[in-house]
Write an enzyme that holds these catalytic residues in place. Structure first.
Site, PDB file in Angstrom:
ATOM      1  N   GLY A 193       0.847  -1.202   0.000  1.00  0.00           N
ATOM      2  CA  GLY A 193       0.000   0.000   0.000  1.00  0.00           C
ATOM      3  C   GLY A 193       0.870   1.236   0.000  1.00  0.00           C
ATOM      4  N   GLY A 234      -0.255   4.412  -0.206  1.00  0.00           N
ATOM      5  CA  GLY A 234      -1.050   5.601   0.105  1.00  0.00           C
ATOM      6  C   GLY A 234      -0.300   6.442   1.131  1.00  0.00           C
ATOM      7  N   GLY A 247       1.037   4.456   4.227  1.00  0.00           N
ATOM      8  CA  GLY A 247       2.127   3.569   3.811  1.00  0.00           C
ATOM      9  C   GLY A 247       3.414   4.353   3.588  1.00  0.00           C
ATOM     10  N   ASN A 250      -8.543   1.963   8.255  1.00  0.00           N
ATOM     11  CA  ASN A 250      -9.824   2.383   8.845  1.00  0.00           C
ATOM     12  C   ASN A 250     -10.833   1.259   8.683  1.00  0.00           C
ATOM     13  OD1 ASN A 250      -9.188   4.996   9.614  1.00  0.00           O
ATOM     14  ND2 ASN A 250      -9.936   5.938   7.724  1.00  0.00           N
ATOM     15  N   ALA A 258      -1.923  11.920   7.633  1.00  0.00           N
ATOM     16  CA  ALA A 258      -0.955  12.070   6.537  1.00  0.00           C
ATOM     17  C   ALA A 258      -1.703  12.348   5.245  1.00  0.00           C
ATOM     18  CB  ALA A 258      -0.138  10.798   6.387  1.00  0.00           C
ATOM     19  N   LYS A 313     -11.880   3.448  17.298  1.00  0.00           N
ATOM     20  CA  LYS A 313     -11.532   4.119  16.035  1.00  0.00           C
ATOM     21  C   LYS A 313     -12.695   4.004  15.047  1.00  0.00           C
ATOM     22  CE  LYS A 313      -8.967   6.330  13.105  1.00  0.00           C
ATOM     23  NZ  LYS A 313      -8.111   5.816  12.081  1.00  0.00           N
ATOM     24  N   ASN A 327     -14.661   7.018  13.062  1.00  0.00           N
ATOM     25  CA  ASN A 327     -14.860   7.055  11.609  1.00  0.00           C
ATOM     26  C   ASN A 327     -16.341   7.047  11.223  1.00  0.00           C
ATOM     27  OD1 ASN A 327     -11.886   5.166  11.360  1.00  0.00           O
ATOM     28  ND2 ASN A 327     -12.117   7.208  10.580  1.00  0.00           N
ATOM     29  N   GLU A 363     -14.573   3.863   2.009  1.00  0.00           N
ATOM     30  CA  GLU A 363     -14.494   2.720   2.931  1.00  0.00           C
ATOM     31  C   GLU A 363     -15.801   2.514   3.707  1.00  0.00           C
ATOM     32  OE1 GLU A 363      -9.962   2.375   4.363  1.00  0.00           O
ATOM     33  OE2 GLU A 363     -10.802   4.350   4.762  1.00  0.00           O
TER      34      GLU A 363
HETATM   35  O1  PAF Z   1     -10.364   8.783   8.137  1.00  0.00           O
HETATM   36  C1  PAF Z   1      -9.923   9.848   8.618  1.00  0.00           C
HETATM   37  O2  PAF Z   1      -9.914  10.912   8.012  1.00  0.00           O
HETATM   38  C2  PAF Z   1      -9.330   9.799  10.015  1.00  0.00           C
HETATM   39  O3  PAF Z   1      -9.382   8.453  10.478  1.00  0.00           O
HETATM   40  C3  PAF Z   1      -9.975  10.734  11.041  1.00  0.00           C
HETATM   41  C4  PAF Z   1      -9.526  10.335  12.417  1.00  0.00           C
HETATM   42  C5  PAF Z   1     -11.479  10.724  10.944  1.00  0.00           C
HETATM   43  C6  PAF Z   1      -9.456  12.148  10.894  1.00  0.00           C
HETATM   44  O4  PAF Z   1      -9.784  12.774   9.725  1.00  0.00           O
END
Ligand code: PAF
Length: 294
Positions: free
Chosen positions: A9, A11, A14, A100, A125, A180, A184, A262
């Site tokens: 990956g 992206g 990565g 994610n 990032a 997490k 999301n 996703e």
């Molecule tokens: O998917 C994303 O953008 C990130 O996981 C988060 C934490 C929502 C921040 O933008």
């Protein structure tokens, strides 16, 4: 000892890890789908604004001969296709999935000899013209999937922590992954639908909707005995909204750029688990359908 690390990956996440690991002296190979990619040196713009340029080995659809560790950092919907061709070769080699959403590891045909670890990171990032920009400092948590060994996960954490700290081994990785997931489920679809930065969601007009999304998730965590309360998820969502106020979420960017999202592994995962448990999740379902219609 971990020396030779393959990253599937290329992206933003990565590339971020590839840069930091290479800087620490690991032998890093990026594996991607595009034949021509990354033949020129890549630049990392660090969180403090410095620029570091390095050449990173790149292989097209092929693993190096015997990696000590494989990090899989593609989008959730790419995981199965990205890793399945290499599963035979990777028996005995630790594999870390970091992405994610949830539900990808269940798509893999794993054997007893596979050592799989699950990870979640809160680093921000963004891919740039010349490489990658580290937009937000975060932390990374790694845990075992199934029977994967705790000695091995500690060695992995030590290697990763030397490059991009903090990296922590957590016994209850499921709770960390669900936390997490809740972040999301709340931030990603709302910022994509309303075409806004994460910080916009602190406006009171979103409070009730955020409460409902998290409430539905809390019914599932409660039933599944996941150690994560409504309160903890709700507070964390607010904290992330504030800490990443200026950022555009990954789903916002995917929708804007006409890319696949996703959502099936985020709100869609919640809906499917809810259905399996007989617990309705209408707000998550509404968002899942809305994103899939965009
Ligand atoms: O998917 C994303 O953008 C990130 O996981 C988060 C934490 C929502 C921040 O933008």
């Amino acid at each position: 000892m971990i020396k030779n690390i393959a990253i599937i990956g290329s992206g933003a996440i990565g590339l971020l890890w590839a840069h930091h690991l290479k800087q620490k002296g690991f032998e890093v190979t990026l594996i991607g789908r595009r034949p021509q990619l990354l033949t020129q040196p890549l630049t990392l713009q660090t969180h403090s604004g410095q620029e570091v340029t390095q050449s990173i080995n790149y292989l097209h659809n092929q693993l190096p001969s015997s990696p000590d560790l494989v990090l899989v950092m593609t989008k959730a919907y790419q995981i199965a296709d990205a890793i399945s061709p290499y599963l035979d070769q990777l028996k005995g080699c630790p594999i870390v999935l970091m992405h994610n959403g949830l539900g990808t590891v269940e798509q893999l045909s794993l054997a007893e000899q596979h050592h799989v670890f699950l990870a979640t990171t809160s680093h921000g990032a963004l891919k740039s013209q010349s490489g990658v920009e580290h937009t937000g400092l975060g932390q990374t948590m790694v845990g075992c999937y199934g029977d994967a060994g705790t000695d091995q996960v500690k060695t992995i954490c030590k290697a990763l922590n030397s490059a991009l700290p903090p990296v922590e081994y957590v016994q209850d990785i499921n709770a960390a992954l669900w936390k997490k997931l809740a972040i999301n489920c709340a931030i990603n679809p709302l910022t994509a639908i309303n075409q806004c930065r994460n910080g916009e969601l602190s406006n009171t007009k979103y409070t009730q909707q955020l409460d409902t999304i998290i409430k539905e998730i809390s019914y599932l965590t409660e039933r599944l005995n996941i150690n994560l309360s409504y309160q903890e998820m709700r507070e964390t969502v607010d904290t992330v909204i504030n800490n990443t106020a200026k950022n555009y979420s990954s789903m916002h960017q995917d929708v804007l750029n006409g890319r696949e999202t996703e959502i099936d592994f985020i709100n869609g995962y919640i809906v499917n688990i809810g259905k399996a448990l007989g617990i309705p999740t209408p707000e998550n379902e509404k968002l899942w359908r809305a994103i899939n219609k965009l």
